[in-house]
Design an enzyme around this catalytic site. Structure first.
Site, mmCIF file in Angstrom:
data_model
loop_
_atom_site.group_PDB
_atom_site.id
_atom_site.type_symbol
_atom_site.label_atom_id
_atom_site.label_comp_id
_atom_site.label_asym_id
_atom_site.label_seq_id
_atom_site.Cartn_x
_atom_site.Cartn_y
_atom_site.Cartn_z
ATOM 1 N N ASP A 30 0.850 -1.181 0.000
ATOM 2 C CA ASP A 30 0.000 0.000 0.000
ATOM 3 C C ASP A 30 0.900 1.250 0.000
ATOM 4 O O ASP A 30 1.776 1.374 -0.846
ATOM 5 C CB ASP A 30 -0.955 -0.077 1.194
ATOM 6 C CG ASP A 30 -1.995 1.029 1.231
ATOM 7 O OD1 ASP A 30 -2.969 0.953 0.471
ATOM 8 O OD2 ASP A 30 -1.824 1.967 2.024
ATOM 9 N N TYR B 146 -2.308 11.325 2.094
ATOM 10 C CA TYR B 146 -3.246 11.498 0.982
ATOM 11 C C TYR B 146 -3.412 12.969 0.604
ATOM 12 O O TYR B 146 -3.639 13.286 -0.571
ATOM 13 C CB TYR B 146 -4.611 10.914 1.357
ATOM 14 C CG TYR B 146 -4.604 9.412 1.439
ATOM 15 C CD1 TYR B 146 -4.765 8.636 0.295
ATOM 16 C CD2 TYR B 146 -4.430 8.755 2.653
ATOM 17 C CE1 TYR B 146 -4.756 7.253 0.356
ATOM 18 C CE2 TYR B 146 -4.419 7.377 2.730
ATOM 19 C CZ TYR B 146 -4.577 6.624 1.574
ATOM 20 O OH TYR B 146 -4.560 5.261 1.628
ATOM 21 N N HIS C 249 -7.040 -6.665 -0.376
ATOM 22 C CA HIS C 249 -5.940 -5.700 -0.330
ATOM 23 C C HIS C 249 -4.926 -6.054 0.756
ATOM 24 O O HIS C 249 -3.736 -5.770 0.615
ATOM 25 C CB HIS C 249 -6.543 -4.310 -0.054
ATOM 26 C CG HIS C 249 -5.556 -3.205 0.037
ATOM 27 N ND1 HIS C 249 -4.913 -2.680 -1.059
ATOM 28 C CD2 HIS C 249 -5.087 -2.501 1.109
ATOM 29 C CE1 HIS C 249 -4.105 -1.705 -0.688
ATOM 30 N NE2 HIS C 249 -4.188 -1.580 0.627
#
Length: 287
Positions: free
Chosen positions: A104, A211, A267
């Protein structure tokens, strides 16, 4: 209780002006593991003891996470800062290079670090994170934009923090249990460990700041060329956040690439199918 191994050693190192916490086990060449969001070093609990048979394994808390320092400025969470952290960590541990493993966000950092300092990466292993160019391509498609809608929510000030903290960090539980194909992959204590890490002062905003810089970060907006570092990509095919199609065409950007797909896996690939992930990495490294 969360998984605890008496052989794990906790330590700190100062690099790039901050203090990073890490867990280590084993001796020999360095294998450095970088976690994703909303995790911390604990996401490698199934890999640390296995690869400590062959390496000095170091699983670090990235800046802003768990027991590592949490700079307050949003600008402190840019890719160039992460890269300096990792370079300083490797050198501070007394090494010139490592096997670099990332999942990730940790995988995104690993990709960019390998481009910036290829001489410091013996082999690269990335899990459920596309090449930066493929991610940029994907974010121009309606299907991936929908899957990545949470990234746009995270751009907002304060609201994401409020939502994630609500109902005893229920969204963090949902992220793991809701996305996992195997609902038994995470125990209640595993989920509590992730909640507790996110609840530490300053952590949540720091984690979200990764982010909040992504669309302006130059490392995601420039042509990176061909990566010369040999690379293994492992991909859980049932990832609901990042589509499998983001892996297609990666060979155009990596000189020496292998891809291993794991069906019926989310994931959280190294936590949901640890035995198979460990096997693929061992085979790739010739262990």
């Amino acid at each position: 209780m969360p998984v605890i191994d008496a052989n794990w050693q906790h330590d700190y190192i100062t690099t790039n002006g901050i203090k990073l916490h890490y867990v280590t086990q084993g001796e020999g060449a360095l294998m450095l593991m970088l976690h994703g969001f909303p995790e911390f070093w604990y996401s490698w609990r199934h890999q640390i003891p296995e690869f400590a048979k062959y390496f000095k394994v170091v699983a670090v808390d990235l800046r802003g996470y768990n027991d590592s320092d949490k700079p307050k400025e949003q600008s402190a969470y840019r890719m160039d800062e992460f890269i300096r952290d990792i370079k300083g960590l490797i050198e501070g541990l007394g090494y010139e290079k490592c096997v670099l493993v990332g999942h990730d966000w940790g995988g995104a950092i690993a990709w960019c670090f390998a481009y910036t300092y290829p001489e410091m990466v013996e082999r690269l292993v990335v899990l459920n994170i596309p090449h930066p160019a493929k991610l940029a391509e994907g974010l121009r498609t309606p299907a991936q934009l929908l899957k990545s809608s949470y990234m746009f929510l995270f751009q907002l000030p304060w609201l994401p923090e409020v939502l994630i903290q609500s109902w005893d960090y229920q969204l963090i539980e949902n992220a793991f249990q809701g996305m996992a194909v195997d609902k038994n992959a995470f125990s209640k204590s595993d989920i509590e460990a992730y909640k507790n890490a996110a609840a530490k002062r300053g952590s949540l905003t720091a984690m979200l700041n990764y982010y909040r810089n992504i669309f302006q970060d130059q490392m995601f907006n420039k042509s990176l060329g061909i990566l010369e570092v040999p690379t293994l990509m492992i991909w859980g095919e049932s990832d609901t956040a990042l589509g499998k199609e983001l892996t297609y065409g990666t060979e155009a950007y990596v000189r020496d690439l292998q891809i291993k797909y794991i069906p019926n896996c989310s994931h959280w690939v190294q936590q949901e199918r640890p035995e198979l992930v460990n096997q693929y990495i061992q085979e790739y490294l010739g262990l």
